[in-house]
Design an enzyme around this catalytic site. Structure first.
Site, PDB file in Angstrom:
ATOM      1  N   GLU A  27       7.037  -2.886   0.593  1.00  0.00           N
ATOM      2  CA  GLU A  27       7.151  -1.795   1.549  1.00  0.00           C
ATOM      3  C   GLU A  27       7.597  -2.256   2.935  1.00  0.00           C
ATOM      4  OE1 GLU A  27       3.998  -0.342  -1.418  1.00  0.00           O
ATOM      5  OE2 GLU A  27       4.582  -2.228  -0.478  1.00  0.00           O
ATOM      6  N   GLU A  71       0.183  -0.796  -6.926  1.00  0.00           N
ATOM      7  CA  GLU A  71      -1.105  -0.318  -6.420  1.00  0.00           C
ATOM      8  C   GLU A  71      -1.889   0.441  -7.489  1.00  0.00           C
ATOM      9  OE1 GLU A  71      -0.989   0.759  -1.882  1.00  0.00           O
ATOM     10  OE2 GLU A  71       0.946   1.294  -2.776  1.00  0.00           O
TER      11      GLU A  71
END
Length: 257
Positions: free
Chosen positions: A134, A114
């Protein structure tokens, strides 16, 4: 400026910032995020810095994301604050005056990936791997990945990566438009610096205005998405599912070692 967890070298007009936790594959904790934010904030305010290369120490990972021991022990409120901290870091990168180029060698996963999404450009070595795993831990991306990944590679491809948590190689990442160029590990930093120098040789003012204009299209529209992402990330920590999944992952890691 930088400390033990973040290293900084300046060779005008380009600064190179390196995440420095190679012993844990450059996994982040709050201390690292704070140090990285402070380092970048100071660099972005310096008039002599026209471009920043964001990379990492070691050759196994840019960053594998959050330290799983750290994530395992978060409660819902702490998780929300972590998400907001990561989003603030990525927003700082995305809105900086200098051009920011990620030089990625090895794994860029979770929050690590990210952070690269917030950079203007991304160069990766042939051994790099990318993913937002995730969901396998019972949580979601929290540093703006749900907003930036679809913008970069399209909604359908982004949803597949986000829903499955699959990890892809550099060749596929390039094909999807996730990275700008694939190079050899040996030439990664040199080619990234060459690109940075090529850009800084242009009109600094014009490049800055182009960056602002491109980002302006998404800034207002993404605000609600980022806020929801933080709330949703916190929601994941209200049950024990993420802890159960993290323990399962840790068990597999320990067995492999």
């Amino acid at each position: 400026m930088a400390g033990d967890l973040v290293k900084c070298d300046f060779d005008s007009p380009v600064a190179t910032v390196s995440i420095n936790r190679p012993e844990v594959l450059n996994a982040y904790n709050e201390e690292l995020l704070d140090e990285l934010y402070q380092t970048l904030e100071e660099l972005f305010a310096a008039e002599k810095v026209a471009a920043v290369i964001l990379t990492s120490k070691g050759n196994r990972a840019f960053s594998v994301g959050g330290d799983i021991d750290y994530l395992e022990n978060l409660d819902s409120e702490q998780a929300k604050k972590l998400s907001q901290k990561g989003q603030s870091l990525c927003e700082l990168i995305e809105n900086s005056a200098p051009v920011v180029i990620a030089a990625i060698d090895g794994y860029a996963l979770g929050g690590g990936m990210e952070i690269t999404l917030a950079c203007d450009l991304r160069l990766a070595s042939t051994r790099s791997r990318f993913g937002q795993p995730e969901v396998k831990l019972g949580i979601i991306p929290a540093f703006g990945g749900t907003q930036r990944l679809p913008r970069l590679i399209g909604e359908a491809e982004a949803k597949e990566l986000l829903y499955t948590g699959d990890i892809i190689d550099a060749a596929l990442a390039y094909e999807l438009g996730l990275i700008n160029k694939v190079v050899t590990p040996r030439s990664l930093l040199a080619e990234t610096r060459d690109l940075a120098l090529e850009i800084t040789d242009r009109s600094t003012k014009a490049v800055k205005l182009i960056k602002t204009a491109v980002n302006k299209k998404y800034a207002d529209a993404s605000k609600a998405g980022y806020e929801y992402e933080s709330e949703a990330f916190a929601e994941c920590f209200k049950t024990e599912e993420h802890r159960v999944r993290i323990r399962e992952i840790k068990k597999i890691i320990n067995e492999d070692n």
